[in-house]
Every structure is written in C-alpha cells, then in structure tokens.
Design a protein around this motif. Structure first.
Motif, mmCIF file in Angstrom:
data_model
loop_
_atom_site.group_PDB
_atom_site.id
_atom_site.type_symbol
_atom_site.label_atom_id
_atom_site.label_comp_id
_atom_site.label_asym_id
_atom_site.label_seq_id
_atom_site.Cartn_x
_atom_site.Cartn_y
_atom_site.Cartn_z
ATOM 1 N N SER A 132 -37.237 -9.432 36.144
ATOM 2 C CA SER A 132 -37.004 -8.067 36.797
ATOM 3 C C SER A 132 -37.185 -6.828 36.017
ATOM 4 O O SER A 132 -37.558 -6.850 34.635
ATOM 5 N N GLU A 133 -37.404 -5.563 36.657
ATOM 6 C CA GLU A 133 -37.711 -4.491 35.815
ATOM 7 C C GLU A 133 -36.816 -4.341 34.576
ATOM 8 O O GLU A 133 -37.019 -4.096 33.478
ATOM 9 N N GLU A 134 -35.626 -4.619 35.251
ATOM 10 C CA GLU A 134 -34.445 -4.483 33.887
ATOM 11 C C GLU A 134 -34.587 -5.342 32.840
ATOM 12 O O GLU A 134 -34.557 -4.695 31.920
ATOM 13 N N LEU A 135 -34.705 -6.596 33.047
ATOM 14 C CA LEU A 135 -34.820 -7.696 32.142
ATOM 15 C C LEU A 135 -36.148 -7.163 31.327
ATOM 16 O O LEU A 135 -36.059 -7.319 30.223
ATOM 17 N N MET A 136 -36.911 -6.829 31.921
ATOM 18 C CA MET A 136 -38.485 -6.606 31.038
ATOM 19 C C MET A 136 -38.333 -5.438 30.128
ATOM 20 O O MET A 136 -38.797 -5.293 28.995
ATOM 21 N N ASP A 140 -36.361 -7.087 23.915
ATOM 22 C CA ASP A 140 -35.921 -7.018 22.408
ATOM 23 C C ASP A 140 -34.419 -7.079 22.336
ATOM 24 O O ASP A 140 -34.151 -7.755 21.547
ATOM 25 N N GLN A 141 -33.935 -6.432 23.145
ATOM 26 C CA GLN A 141 -32.328 -6.344 23.087
ATOM 27 C C GLN A 141 -31.773 -7.778 23.468
ATOM 28 O O GLN A 141 -30.930 -8.412 22.804
ATOM 29 N N ASN A 142 -32.360 -8.368 24.499
ATOM 30 C CA ASN A 142 -32.097 -9.642 24.892
ATOM 31 C C ASN A 142 -32.539 -10.617 23.785
ATOM 32 O O ASN A 142 -31.686 -11.547 23.534
ATOM 33 N N VAL A 161 -17.072 -14.442 20.591
ATOM 34 C CA VAL A 161 -18.591 -13.552 20.464
ATOM 35 C C VAL A 161 -19.540 -14.273 21.142
ATOM 36 O O VAL A 161 -20.165 -13.677 22.103
ATOM 37 N N ALA A 162 -19.573 -15.497 20.852
ATOM 38 C CA ALA A 162 -20.727 -16.356 21.585
ATOM 39 C C ALA A 162 -20.452 -16.115 22.986
ATOM 40 O O ALA A 162 -21.511 -16.243 23.732
ATOM 41 N N ALA A 163 -19.229 -16.453 23.838
ATOM 42 C CA ALA A 163 -18.949 -16.544 25.219
ATOM 43 C C ALA A 163 -19.538 -15.236 25.646
ATOM 44 O O ALA A 163 -20.092 -15.203 26.895
ATOM 45 N N LYS A 164 -19.029 -14.046 25.061
ATOM 46 C CA LYS A 164 -19.666 -13.004 25.639
ATOM 47 C C LYS A 164 -20.947 -12.887 25.648
ATOM 48 O O LYS A 164 -21.586 -12.280 26.593
ATOM 49 N N LEU A 165 -21.769 -13.197 24.407
ATOM 50 C CA LEU A 165 -23.289 -13.002 24.546
ATOM 51 C C LEU A 165 -23.883 -13.866 25.583
ATOM 52 O O LEU A 165 -24.642 -13.697 26.292
ATOM 53 N N ALA A 166 -23.426 -15.205 25.860
ATOM 54 C CA ALA A 166 -23.769 -16.185 26.848
ATOM 55 C C ALA A 166 -23.539 -15.556 28.287
ATOM 56 O O ALA A 166 -24.368 -15.909 29.024
ATOM 57 N N SER A 167 -22.543 -14.636 28.445
ATOM 58 C CA SER A 167 -22.319 -14.062 29.564
ATOM 59 C C SER A 167 -23.409 -12.984 30.022
ATOM 60 O O SER A 167 -23.486 -12.416 30.920
ATOM 61 N N GLU A 168 -23.704 -12.250 28.833
ATOM 62 C CA GLU A 168 -24.548 -11.203 28.977
ATOM 63 C C GLU A 168 -25.960 -11.397 28.693
ATOM 64 O O GLU A 168 -26.815 -10.594 29.231
ATOM 65 N N ALA A 169 -26.566 -12.329 28.119
ATOM 66 C CA ALA A 169 -27.862 -12.593 27.614
ATOM 67 C C ALA A 169 -28.667 -13.229 28.895
ATOM 68 O O ALA A 169 -28.127 -13.970 29.726
ATOM 69 N N PRO A 171 -31.400 -16.275 29.676
ATOM 70 C CA PRO A 171 -32.145 -17.379 29.042
ATOM 71 C C PRO A 171 -33.504 -17.101 29.374
ATOM 72 O O PRO A 171 -34.211 -16.452 30.257
ATOM 73 N N VAL A 172 -34.483 -17.885 28.548
ATOM 74 C CA VAL A 172 -35.740 -18.007 28.565
ATOM 75 C C VAL A 172 -36.293 -19.298 28.901
ATOM 76 O O VAL A 172 -35.846 -20.067 28.193
#
Ligand SMILES: [Zn+2]
Length: 1017
Positions: A132-136, A140-142, A161-169, A171-172
C-alpha cells in the motif's frame, strides 16, 4: 498407508490444530474475506475475456484470477506483451519484463523497482516491491523494525520489545521466478501478480496489500531466460523443424544453478541472498514448473535438514496445507503437498531462507517444457494416482496452456500471501523466536563455536571457506591472543586429516581434552542470528542406510571443511564464547609476500589453489617442481614445492600478498631433483549433448585465472594437429555415454543450430555450432588418440572416464560401479598410494573427495584386465577353494587317484591389493601380446580408504566394492597420459580440497612419470 503417511498425516493434524489458534490472534478473520472482484471496481473486459479464452477448462481458474481489475492510470501487462500474461504466442525477454515492472512503478506509488545486481553475462536482476502507499512510504522504517526482530541482540533479547515490533512491523514475502530457464511461465505470472497487488480493490487483495510487502524477482536466471526466449521465438518461426535444446542456461551451469546456495559461487545466488537478507524478509518462495498441476513441495518428505529450527518445519506444514486446502476449495484439481522431495540438502535457492531464520517455499506447477504454446499432455499414472496426500489428483489427459500455469501460480501465491498477511503477527513472532534461538543455540543445543586454527597448513583454502561464510552473512571473529578450550577426542583409528578433533566417529563416548589454539585463529561463534547456515556447512552429515527414504533428492553429504580440506573444530565448551576476539570484516586473505632475500624463490606446495593462479600470472617465469620434500632456510617444503627463477621480488611480493602465498627467497636452489612446472596450454572440451557438470570446472578455471580454449567435440574433430595447440585437454563430466560422445545425435531431420544470430541474439558467441547433432566422430576420436600419443594429456572424470576406457586410451584401467544407492553424493575418504606422483603434489593424506555414485577403478597389467585385489575386494569373504570334500581350508581329494605331493598344486601367487594390478604370471609373459609394457601400465596416486574409514559425510550403504580401489589413475598412452578421476574433483565450489589434483596435472603435464618406479617385468 505407506511408511511415510503416518508421519506426514500427524504433521498435518498438528498443523490443523495449530491453525485456529493462529487465526484468533489476528484482527482480520480469514473467513470474513472471500475471494472475488470488488463490486464497484470495473474490470478490464478485453483482458478478462482473453484469460477465459486461454484457460482450457473452467476448473483451471479460480475466483482470484478469473478477472482482471481495470485501472485508468496503471498499465496492464498487455502494454508490454501485446497480449495478456500466459499468451500462447509470447514469452517476454527480461528487458520486456523489467520495462513493464518499471512502467508499474512509474504509474503507482504502490510499486517500486530495485536493481539487485547482475549476472555473469552482465544482465540485470531486479526486485519489485508491492504494498500500500502507506507501507511503501515507510519501507526503511519497516526494514529497521524487521532488522531488530532478525537480530534480537539489538533489542537485548527483550521479548516484550519484540512482541511490540511484531505487532507493528510488516512482513516481507519474497517471490523468485524462473531460476530454471526451461520452466518459463513465472515471469508473466509475476507481471500480472504485481499488477493485481497494486490495482485490485477487492477486500482479499487489499488485505494483502495493506499488511504485507510482496517482493518479486521475476527472473532469477536472466542469462538463461533470454536464451530460452530466443529458442521459443526460433521455434515459432521454424515450426516444422526440430528446435535446439537449451544446452546452456546460465553462463556456467544449467539445473545446478539451484544447488548453489551452499557454495555461493553464482552471481544469481549472491544477488538473491543479499536481497533476502537486506530486506530481512520472512519468506523466500521459488517458482518451478515440472509437476502437475501445483506441488507445494516445501513440506516435502523426510529426512528434513537436521540443522533447522523445528519452528520452521512446522511453518512449512501450516502454510503448505493451507495452500492445498484453499485451492481445493476453489475446485482446482491436482494441488498437493508432501510428495517425495526430501528436505535434507540446503543447496536449493529457497533454502537461503531456511538457513537464515526465514521460511523456504517452492512450487512445482505444470509447464510445457519451455514453450508458450497450448499442448495436449498425457500425464503418467504415477502422477495421477489418488493418494492420501493427493485426494484430488491431476487429470491424466489435458489440454494445457501457459495461462493455466499462470492461473495456478498466481492463485497459489495469492492464497499464500493472504494467509501470511492474516497470520503476520504469528510469523513475525516466529521470525524473532527463530532468530533468538539461533543465537541461544551456542549455549543450548550447541555447538558453541567452530574454530579454524591460524596454524592450518592450508591457509589459502581456509580463507576460501571463510569467504563462503562471509557471503552467507555469517559473522566471523578472530582470537586476539592464544587460547585453550576443551575439545572432543574421537577414536583416532578413524583416520582423517585431523583425527584428534575433526573426524566423524561412532565412538560410544567421546572424551575431551584441552587444546591450545594460536592467536589469530578464526572463531565462528554460534551465538549469532545466522549460526544455522554456518553449522549446516561446517558439521558432518550422516544419512542412515536404513533411512526409509531410498531416493535422496540430491547430495547426502557436503561437510565444507572436509571438502575444502581445512580444519574446523566443533567446540561445545562455552568458554570459547569468552575468548577475546575482534570482528573480521572485509576480504580475508591468507598471509603472503616475499620473505628474506636471494635470487631463487620457493613456495611450499600445500595444494592451495592460489599456486596455479600464480603459475599462470607469471607465464614467463621459470618455475620448477621439486620431486622431493626439502628444508631450506629454516622452512620445510613439501614434495612438489615450486622453485622460481626469473621473477622479481617486487612482482612476487605483490602477487603473493594478493593471492595469499608465502614466498621464501633462498640463498641457493635446493639440491633436489626438479622438473619444470609449466603453464600448460589448456583446452576444455565439451559435447553438444550435456554441459551441466563441466560448467563447474569452467567456472573454477575462470575464477582462478587459468586460461583455456573452450572447444567442442566438433572443434577437436576439425583441428588437424591438437598437440601443436594444446598440452592438456580437459574432458570434464558432461553426460552422454561413450557411444553418444562419438556418434552424437540422430542425423535425420534438420540441422539444429546453436548459434548467435539475429534470430537468437542471446546465444553466446563463446560456444557455437551450425548443427549440434554430430558427435566427436571417429576421426575426432583418432585425433584425440594422436594428441595423447604425441605427448598430450587428457583429463577425464565421471562419465568421460568411461569414454577413455571404452575407446582403449586408458590401458589397463577398468570401471567399477557399485549397486545403485550405495553412495549418493557422498564425501568419501581416500589414501595416498604413490605420493611421488606429481598429480598428488601438495595433497595431504586422508583427503575427502566427492563421489556422486561410488564409482571407482580397477587396474591391470594386462590389456582388458579387471584389476587386482584377487578374490573378495576390500576384505569381503571370497571363495578360496572349489566345491569338494572337507572343510573350507581342507584339500579336496580326487577319488581313484593316488594322493600326490603339493608340487602339483597351483603355485602360490604374490598377493596384491585392490588398488594394485595382479602380478603377472609366467604364462602371461610367455606370449606377452596383451601384457602392457611396464612404462605404459596404469599408476595409482590415490585410492579410496579401507571400508571402515571410507565414509566422511552422507550416505554409504556398504562400500565393500568401493573401499581400497583406485580413485585416481594415471594411464600412460604412448608418449602422453590419460588421467582418470572416479571422483569429481571440481564440483559446485564445494570441493576446493581436491581441485589441485587437476591443476597438478596441468603444471606437470610433461613430467607425470616423475618419481615412478617401474615394474621389473
Ligand atoms: Zn525447476
């Protein structure tokens, strides 16, 4: 049920049980999103009509691909193809595929195109990101968030910290197409997939776009793709003629380009690995086309690779069975998982993900052998039978189109992307867990580290091995001071180059000893995210002869330190993790340069490949091979060491530093026998039947700077005096039996060109012919024989040794083939038999060599003889007397004849070993027509080990008929020699330790008889 089914059935149950839990964890319910077009988005009517036209049956379509959404601003693939994806008349070149991807990127912010490197022939490779536009906008942040999950050390291994990252990031999911050039459907499927992902507003596709970054390399083997399109176009212009086979795919290898993920020798492998790791992707999904209609072979069959985290192998089951489930729901026949592909070898491209904490996946869809045309296909019973894992099997007779193939590929991928998007938190959590467990591995299951000592006698090859690990993104550290750790002690009687520590053992309980390592020793610590690939490459493999899997899909053993012949000590003692180290970055080289002063220089021969590079780099220098070991100025030099005159200290110093070669200036030349070590004029000869395996040799020659002419059997046939041009002709393994090498292909029908032409512009000018059909021919065979008779050297390996034996240019050599399945791509131990032979100069005893199938030789003093060793090769219980009275060691008694003295018994024969020729008898010598003169008899520099020491790594079932037999034979033929390798000395960049037997042959081509002792009679 077969023996396999219980295992996989249980796994499927486990996956089914796990799935609902995973779904609950998500904010999007899978069930709520039905596939199908967005009601208020118009469809591209013309394109959609073509989809239906080119699809041969309605059930070869799915609701995901039975329409194409329209866009006012974004072009469809038809803009470049002139037709839709899957057209029966069009296969696009790489430039067309890239042109379209870049049009997409220009038309929508949802697509970006990245150049990821080039091929050996300079063609570009790309990766296309869609989201999506937002993801693209925040790629870099992602990427930074994924990097933290991928290296939990950066967040202090903090699960919260990992759980938070996993909920926000986000995947590729990385998809790669067309690594195998004759499997030609993926590029158009991936063009259309990119369009759909960017344009389709249906809830199903929008969900993927909003929650997943899809990364696509539409063509992995770009050189081969463009050649394949050439051939397809040629075929369309010459429909009634027999088209050429795609004899070359990539510049070096064909199908084996998908076996390079261990050795990392090909540009395509490095480009994909760099992309995969730079993006911190979670999946690498590679598309192939050889099974009807979609085989998700990720799950595969046992044995599974032993170095993988079981979290991953469970993920295979989840994703794979979901794939089968959903496509079955759409009514598409012939979609299945499991199958018979074992998941042992980590050499496949997709395995880059498996060995780097991601998820490897692979599809086989159904292709038409490289053409875009729609064909009537009859599918063999073995593939259409209903089994427990193929409840809706492929149909036995179908009209099959490229569009059908594209429908299956796109549908499977969309189902996978959707599943991954919905379960993204679980998979990101797993990504973190797998990365964390890879780091914890050093202190949990171990080992803690591997140590590559700085006093290894083969530091050049050690640097080569470390270079492979660097390409794999493995962190390497180096001890800043001497240290000692506890290492296991194995039963020394196993042999091996480093019996104290580096040899596999079946000893019941290994004890340990403290071992000192010098400063500068390399330490591959296992407390790093990519520990698994290092462990998988450096460890030993054991494939049980009792394994229920009787058809290993690829090599069963690959232990890199053995193949490279360098030490790598597996250490479980975690104190190694406290040894003071520095991180190693940049190019690792063995120490080199000139030491001392003097006009004569010496280089110790340790079979490091840099030596042959130096020989050719200084073509005009006078180099001599020492026929004996010697000591000079406080240094020991092995047999075969080089003594150099006529090169300046400056040149030798700079070359020595670059190549990692220590050069010692001596006050005087050593007083040992020497002969010239020459830069032989080399031809690599290939057939037009198969070039697969010889490509690894050609690649090694190129990488090491050994110049050669690349000639075909036709060129040889047309060269009046081969000896005037060449000193050595290398006939590397290439497929084809001896007859077909000479006879070629049937000469009926049309000439079949393999030629660079306006019609086929991508066929290389480096190997061409007007007609691939003729073979070497009888005239060519005679020329090759004359070449050897006149002092030339012919090097053969694998199938080309059969050629030399069958056509009588390898006097006294016979081939021995063990039963099928006794050895399957195994590392076997060898022993030096005659270390005075120049072929094994610098080679240490107990070398591990690669054997595809357990082939070995026999040698005889008699033409046509079968070799020595008497009865019962390798210690097996052979017969010692004929049937008769008494026990096995009693004399027989003939009835009605007086008992006679022993003078009437057969005289005792001198014994001989399996690697030796049976001594001649007086009877044989009396009429000696077939007795080979002593100087023309085969000489054996290297044999296979005794049976109990034979296995190094992989599968060995028995081995009695391999053990102790000749592995390398030097067969004189008049003034020249034929050198025969039963092993493959140059293979997939994995056998660095055995390369030099080939290079020794080049450098000593006119003195191969050095050190030889002739039989007295
Ligand atoms: Zn394939």
């Amino acid at each position: 049920m077969t023996r396999l089914s219980a295992f996989a059935f249980a796994a499927a149950l486990a996956a089914a049980a796990a799935a609902p839990v995973a779904l609950l964890a998500q904010d999007v319910s899978v069930q709520s999103i039905k596939p199908g077009r967005a009601p208020d988005q118009p469809i591209d009517q013309a394109y959609t009509a073509k989809i239906h036209e080119y699809t041969t049956e309605p059930f070869f379509l799915s609701p995901l691909v039975d329409y194409l959404p329209a866009s006012k601003t974004v072009p469809t693939p038809a803009a470049v193809l002139g037709d839709i994806a899957g057209s029966p008349t069009k296969l696009p070149y790489s430039t067309e595929v890239y042109q379209y991807m870049r049009m997409l990127a220009k038309a929508t912010p949802r697509v970006k195109v990245f150049s990821i490197g080039h091929t050996e022939e300079g063609r570009e490779m790309i990766a296309v990101a869609v989201g999506s536009e937002e993801l693209m906008a925040k790629l870099d942040q992602n990427k930074a968030m994924l990097a933290k999950l991928g290296d939990p050390r950066t967040i202090g291994m903090n699960d919260e910290v990992a759980a938070k990252l996993a909920s926000e990031a986000t995947p590729v999911y990385y998809i790669t197409g067309t690594i195998h050039s004759t499997e030609s459907g993926a590029p158009t499927a991936l063009m259309e997939l990119a369009y759909r992902l960017a344009v389709d507003e249906s809830p199903y596709v929008k969900n993927i776009r909003d929650h997943l970054i899809t990364l696509i390399t539409p063509i992995v083997e770009v050189d081969g793709r463009d050649r394949e399109v050439d051939l397809f176009n040629w075929h369309m212009k010459h429909p009634t003629e027999v088209a050429p086979d795609l004899i070359y795919w990539g510049h070096y290898v064909r199908h084996d380009n998908n076996r390079d993920a261990m050795g990392m020798t090909l540009d395509l492998t490095n480009n994909v690995l760099n992309t995969y790791t730079d993006w911190h992707a979670q999946v690498l999904h590679d598309l192939h086309e050889s099974e009807p209609f979609l085989y998700d072979n990720t799950i595969g069959d046992g044995p599974y690779n032993a170095w993988l985290d079981p979290l991953l192998t469970n993920e295979w089951q989840m994703i794979g069975w979901n794939n089968v489930q959903e496509m079955t729901r759409y009514g598409m026949p012939g979609v299945y998982a499991h199958g018979d592909f074992d998941t042992w070898s980590p050499g496949y491209l997709m395995f880059i993900a498996a060995t780097h904490n991601g998820i490897s996946r692979l599809y086989e869809t159904f292709g038409n052998g490289g053409t875009a045309e729609t064909l009537d296909r009859t599918i063999p019973l073995s593939e259409t039978e209903r089994t427990w894992y193929k409840q809706n099997p492929p149909l036995a007779h179908v009209k099959w189109s490229l569009r059908n193939n594209n429908n299956y590929e796109e549908t499977g991928l969309l189902v996978s992307l959707e599943y991954f998007a919905n379960n993204r938190r679980l998979f990101l959590q797993n990504f973190y867990e797998k990365s964390k467990r890879s780091i914890a591995k050093a202190r949990t299951e171990g080992p803690a580290a591997y140590i590559l000592p700085s006093n290894d006698p083969r530091l050049g090859s050690q640097a080569d091995l470390l270079h492979v690990l660097q390409k794999q993104r493995v962190e390497i550290s180096r001890a800043t001071a001497p240290f000692s750790v506890s290492v296991p002690v194995h039963r020394a009687a196993r042999g091996g180059r480093n019996p104290a520590s580096a040899v596999a053992s079946d000893a019941p309980a290994a004890t340990t000893e403290t071992r000192q390592f010098p400063a500068g020793s390399y330490i591959i610590r296992m407390d790093q995210p990519y520990s698994r690939i290092a462990d998988a490459l450096l460890d030993y493999q054991y494939w049980s002869p009792n394994d229920p899997q009787k058809n290993p899909y690829d090599d069963t053993g690959w232990t890199f330190p053995e193949g490279f012949n360098v030490q790598a000590i597996r250490v479980t003692d975690t104190t190694v993790l406290h040894v003071p180290v520095e991180n190693v970055t940049g190019v690792i080289r063995a120490p080199g340069g000139v030491h001392g002063s003097g006009s004569v220089y010496a280089i110790n021969h340790n079979a490091d490949n840099a030596i042959v590079t130096l020989r050719y780099a200084l073509r005009n220098a006078d180099m001599q091979s020492a026929e004996q070991p010697f000591d000079a100025d406080g240094h020991h030099f092995n047999r075969g060491s080089l003594v150099i005159r006529g090169a300046s200290a400056g040149t030798l110093d700079s070359l020595g530093k670059v190549l990692g070669l220590e050069v010692y200036a001596l006050g005087a030349a050593p007083s040992v026998a020497m002969h010239p070590a020459r830069a032989a004029r080399v031809a690599l000869m290939h057939t037009w039947t198969n070039t697969q395996t010889e490509g690894w040799w050609r690649q090694a020659f190129d990488l090491l700077g050994i110049p050669y002419d690349y000639v075909s059997t036709h060129d040889v046939e047309q060269t009046p005096d081969l000896k005037a041009k060449y000193d050595v002709i290398v006939f590397a393994p290439g497929g084809g039996n001896p007859e077909s090498i000479v006879e070629g292909m049937p000469m009926w029908r049309n000439p079949i060109p393999w030629k660079n032409s306006p019609e086929t512009p991508n066929i290389g000018k480096w190997a061409q012919t007007d007609d691939v059909r003729p073979g070497l021919g009888w005239d060519g065979l005679e020329k090759l024989q004359s070449f050897v008779k006149n002092g030339g050297v012919l090097i053969t390996a694998g199938n080309t040794t059969d050629f030399a034996i069958q056509f009588g240019i390898a006097n006294g050599v016979s081939a021995n083939q063990p039963k099928r399945g006794e050895v399957v791509g195994t590392l076997l131990r060898t022993k030096l038999v005659d270390e005075t032979s120049p072929i094994v100069y610098g080679v240490q005893d107990n070398l591990a060599v690669y054997s595809a199938d357990g082939a070995s030789f026999g040698v005889s003093n008699v033409r046509g003889g079968r070799g020595g060793g008497g009865r019962g090769f390798g210690g097996g219980g052979g017969a010692t007397r004929a049937t008769g009275r008494g026990t096995a060691d009693d004399p027989d008694v003939v009835q009605g004849r007086p008992a006679l003295g022993t003078e009437f018994d057969e005289p005792a024969r001198p014994t001989s070993q399996p690697w030796q020729a049976t001594p001649l008898t007086d009877d044989q010598l009396r009429n000696a027509l077939n007795v080979i003169p002593p100087a023309q008899r085969p000489r054996v520099p290297l044999r296979f080990s005794d049976q109990r020491d034979l296995l190094v790594s992989g599968l060995l079932d028995g081995g009695n008929d391999i053990a102790q037999r000749p592995a390398v034979v030097d067969a004189p033929y008049d003034k020249g020699h034929v050198v025969l390798f039963a092993l493959d000395p140059i293979y997939r960049g994995e056998t660095i330790g055995s390369y030099f037997m080939v290079f020794n042959t080049l450098m000593n081509f006119d003195h191969l008889d050095a050190g030889r002792t002739l039989d007295p009679r």
